[in-house]
Write an enzyme that holds these catalytic residues in place. Structure first.
Site, PDB file in Angstrom:
ATOM      1  N   LYS A  36      32.758  42.490  47.761  1.00  0.00           N
ATOM      2  CA  LYS A  36      32.871  43.777  47.053  1.00  0.00           C
ATOM      3  C   LYS A  36      32.024  43.743  45.771  1.00  0.00           C
ATOM      4  O   LYS A  36      31.596  42.660  45.331  1.00  0.00           O
ATOM      5  CB  LYS A  36      34.343  44.056  46.734  1.00  0.00           C
ATOM      6  CG  LYS A  36      34.999  42.998  45.838  1.00  0.00           C
ATOM      7  CD  LYS A  36      36.527  43.092  45.884  1.00  0.00           C
ATOM      8  CE  LYS A  36      37.139  42.019  45.002  1.00  0.00           C
ATOM      9  NZ  LYS A  36      38.597  41.918  45.182  1.00  0.00           N
ATOM     10  N   ARG A  38      50.130  46.781  43.622  1.00  0.00           N
ATOM     11  CA  ARG A  38      48.851  47.461  43.797  1.00  0.00           C
ATOM     12  C   ARG A  38      48.936  48.101  45.171  1.00  0.00           C
ATOM     13  O   ARG A  38      49.907  48.763  45.455  1.00  0.00           O
ATOM     14  CB  ARG A  38      47.691  46.468  43.671  1.00  0.00           C
ATOM     15  CG  ARG A  38      47.183  46.374  42.261  1.00  0.00           C
ATOM     16  CD  ARG A  38      45.860  45.638  42.083  1.00  0.00           C
ATOM     17  NE  ARG A  38      45.330  44.928  43.241  1.00  0.00           N
ATOM     18  CZ  ARG A  38      44.228  44.192  43.201  1.00  0.00           C
ATOM     19  NH1 ARG A  38      43.555  44.058  42.072  1.00  0.00           N
ATOM     20  NH2 ARG A  38      43.788  43.566  44.278  1.00  0.00           N
ATOM     21  N   TYR A  64      23.859  44.160  12.950  1.00  0.00           N
ATOM     22  CA  TYR A  64      24.740  45.272  12.590  1.00  0.00           C
ATOM     23  C   TYR A  64      25.974  44.769  11.847  1.00  0.00           C
ATOM     24  O   TYR A  64      26.554  43.743  12.198  1.00  0.00           O
ATOM     25  CB  TYR A  64      25.187  46.008  13.858  1.00  0.00           C
ATOM     26  CG  TYR A  64      24.116  46.902  14.440  1.00  0.00           C
ATOM     27  CD1 TYR A  64      23.554  47.937  13.694  1.00  0.00           C
ATOM     28  CD2 TYR A  64      23.663  46.694  15.738  1.00  0.00           C
ATOM     29  CE1 TYR A  64      22.576  48.753  14.230  1.00  0.00           C
ATOM     30  CE2 TYR A  64      22.685  47.509  16.295  1.00  0.00           C
ATOM     31  CZ  TYR A  64      22.145  48.540  15.531  1.00  0.00           C
ATOM     32  OH  TYR A  64      21.182  49.343  16.063  1.00  0.00           O
ATOM     33  N   MET A 114      22.622  46.387  21.618  1.00  0.00           N
ATOM     34  CA  MET A 114      22.378  46.928  22.959  1.00  0.00           C
ATOM     35  C   MET A 114      21.326  46.142  23.735  1.00  0.00           C
ATOM     36  O   MET A 114      21.492  45.840  24.911  1.00  0.00           O
ATOM     37  CB  MET A 114      21.946  48.402  22.855  1.00  0.00           C
ATOM     38  CG  MET A 114      21.842  49.080  24.204  1.00  0.00           C
ATOM     39  SD  MET A 114      21.230  50.766  24.097  1.00  0.00           S
ATOM     40  CE  MET A 114      22.610  51.600  23.339  1.00  0.00           C
TER      41      MET A 114
HETATM   42  C1  LIG Z   1      38.971  40.535  45.282  1.00  0.00           C
HETATM   43  C2  LIG Z   1      39.957  40.167  46.326  1.00  0.00           C
HETATM   44  C3  LIG Z   1      39.927  38.893  46.920  1.00  0.00           C
HETATM   45  C4  LIG Z   1      39.039  37.765  46.422  1.00  0.00           C
HETATM   46  O1  LIG Z   1      39.638  37.181  45.292  1.00  0.00           O
HETATM   47  P1  LIG Z   1      38.971  35.950  44.500  1.00  0.00           P
HETATM   48  O2  LIG Z   1      39.940  35.648  43.418  1.00  0.00           O
HETATM   49  O3  LIG Z   1      37.669  36.448  43.988  1.00  0.00           O
HETATM   50  O4  LIG Z   1      38.819  34.838  45.478  1.00  0.00           O
HETATM   51  C5  LIG Z   1      40.769  38.647  47.993  1.00  0.00           C
HETATM   52  N1  LIG Z   1      41.626  39.620  48.429  1.00  0.00           N
HETATM   53  C6  LIG Z   1      41.702  40.838  47.861  1.00  0.00           C
HETATM   54  C7  LIG Z   1      42.690  41.832  48.376  1.00  0.00           C
HETATM   55  C8  LIG Z   1      40.890  41.149  46.781  1.00  0.00           C
HETATM   56  O5  LIG Z   1      40.990  42.350  46.195  1.00  0.00           O
END
Ligand SMILES: *Cc1c(COP(=O)(O)O)cnc(C)c1O
Length: 391
Positions: free
Chosen positions: A48, A146, A268, A328
């Site tokens: 992702k 979640r 800054y 920046m």
């Molecule tokens: C992002 C995610 C993972 C991977 O987690 P890591 O800690 O990066 O290994 C696995 N399962 C779900 C549902 C996730 O959202």
């Protein structure tokens, strides 16, 4: 082999303020190592957020060569990209079904991870209308609040034959909340709940482990594991030696060396006052590149306690502190202690990589390696290192 025709143009290194080196051999070796740690479980890859910021096409291509056949993304848009790169791979979309995009999941052959009754009904009715079926995954929430059915909801669902038979799950999964802490009591609670959930779906593969699960929790291993951060060289468990190879190196271009006298300030808000004659390296990387403003050198005006180890770069074989505020487009480092002849030749400062661990850089900025990688900016030039010469 990476399909470069579908990639955005890469930034020319001669024109860039920072450069990123991505070692695809290390990525492959990390995947194989994780797969080898759990020989009884199949190993997927979580890609992702553009492959944790590294470039999803290149990451998927390398991992496919390493033997990975299953990928997880967050969004359907990401799933479509993965499928273009790896048409025969199984691609799970963690954030489930988006209401107006069901046809795209069907066309692109994406497998949604259904995490609510509404999502399950949407998938079931879409295929019912077409007189067909496609596999899905079912997400059950075991304590994170979640995504996912509640455990009681999952029980009701399987007891209702018409609902249970309206879909064809090939995976039941849940996600741990506290896997980066080996002794957190929530880990055992969630595994117990997941074992119960899994027994509701006999014959369906089960998946619970992320990177930390593979490295540190034997009881998280079921049929399929879902590592992310460890593939990319990040630390999965706090205060636990990181067994992974670094994959990403970030370097900033030195655009000027200047001198300042004791009593002058830099940047800054004039947060840093020089106490000696100082040589400053100005580097063309800033918060617009995802090099976080919280990487700014310790603010002397706050008169708090300086962190044990502040943000640093690495130049000519030694660590050099970041001074003043990250702005920046520019970050300043104190390079007074680097001998003049070495400094004259220096062109790039490492911000993290082989000499400064990603997670040490992240800690200095008050964050985690995940955020530094996924925030890698669009202005960097990128080089992919691979011993595979077929490209
Ligand atoms: C992002 C995610 C993972 C991977 O987690 P890591 O800690 O990066 O290994 C696995 N399962 C779900 C549902 C996730 O959202």
């Amino acid at each position: 082999m990476t399909d470069y025709s579908i990639l955005p143009a890469l930034v020319d290194e001669r024109l860039s303020g920072g450069r990123v080196r991505i070692d695809l051999d290390a990525l492959k070796s990390n995947w194989k190592k994780l797969a080898g740690m759990t020989p009884t479980s199949k190993t997927a890859a979580v890609v992702k957020a553009d492959g944790y910021g590294l470039g999803v096409e290149q990451v998927v291509s390398a991992l496919t060569e390493a033997g990975c056949e299953t990928f997880f993304v967050a969004l359907p848009e990401e799933g479509v990209r993965v499928k273009k790169q790896a048409p025969s791979a199984q691609v799970f979309v963690l954030e489930g079904l988006f209401k107006n995009a069901v046809a795209t999941y069907a066309e692109a052959d994406l497998t949604p991870v259904l995490g609510s009754i509404e999502n399950i009904e949407l998938w079931a009715s879409f295929w019912h209308e077409r007189g067909s079926r496609r596999p899905c995954a079912i997400h059950v929430d075991t304590g994170m609040n979640r995504l996912g059915l509640r455990v009681e909801e999952a029980k009701e669902f399987v007891l209702d034959d018409s609902r249970r038979n309206s879909v064809t799950p090939i995976l039941v999964m849940s996600h741990p909340a506290c896997s980066d802490e080996l002794n957190h009591p929530k880990n055992a609670e969630q595994v117990a709940a997941f074992n119960e959930v899994r027994s509701l779906f006999p014959g369906v593969d089960a998946s619970f482990a992320n990177s930390a699960g593979i490295i540190g929790h034997k009881d998280f291993i079921f049929d399929l594991s879902r590592p992310g951060i460890a593939l990319y060289g990040g630390e999965a468990i706090e205060n636990f030696a990181n067994p992974m190879k670094p994959v990403v190196t970030l370097e900033g271009r030195i655009i000027q060396i200047r001198r300042a006298s004791a009593g002058e300030t830099i940047g800054y808000a004039a947060t840093h006052t020089f106490t000696r004659e100082t040589k400053i390296a100005l580097v063309a990387v800033g918060y617009a590149d995802g090099y976080l403003r919280s990487n700014s050198g310790f603010d002397m005006r706050t008169k708090g306690t300086a962190p044990a180890k502040g943000p640093v770069g690495y130049l000519c074989g030694r660590e050099v502190p970041i001074i003043g505020r990250v702005s920046m487009d520019i970050t300043a480092l104190d390079v007074t202690d680097i001998p003049e002849q070495e400094l004259e030749k220096a062109e790039w400062v490492e911000l993290f990589g082989n000499n400064i661990a990603l997670d040490d850089a992240a800690r200095a900025a008050g964050t985690i390696g995940y955020e530094l990688l996924t925030g890698l900016g669009a202005r960097y030039s990128r080089t992919y290192i691979s011993s595979d010469k077929r490209d």
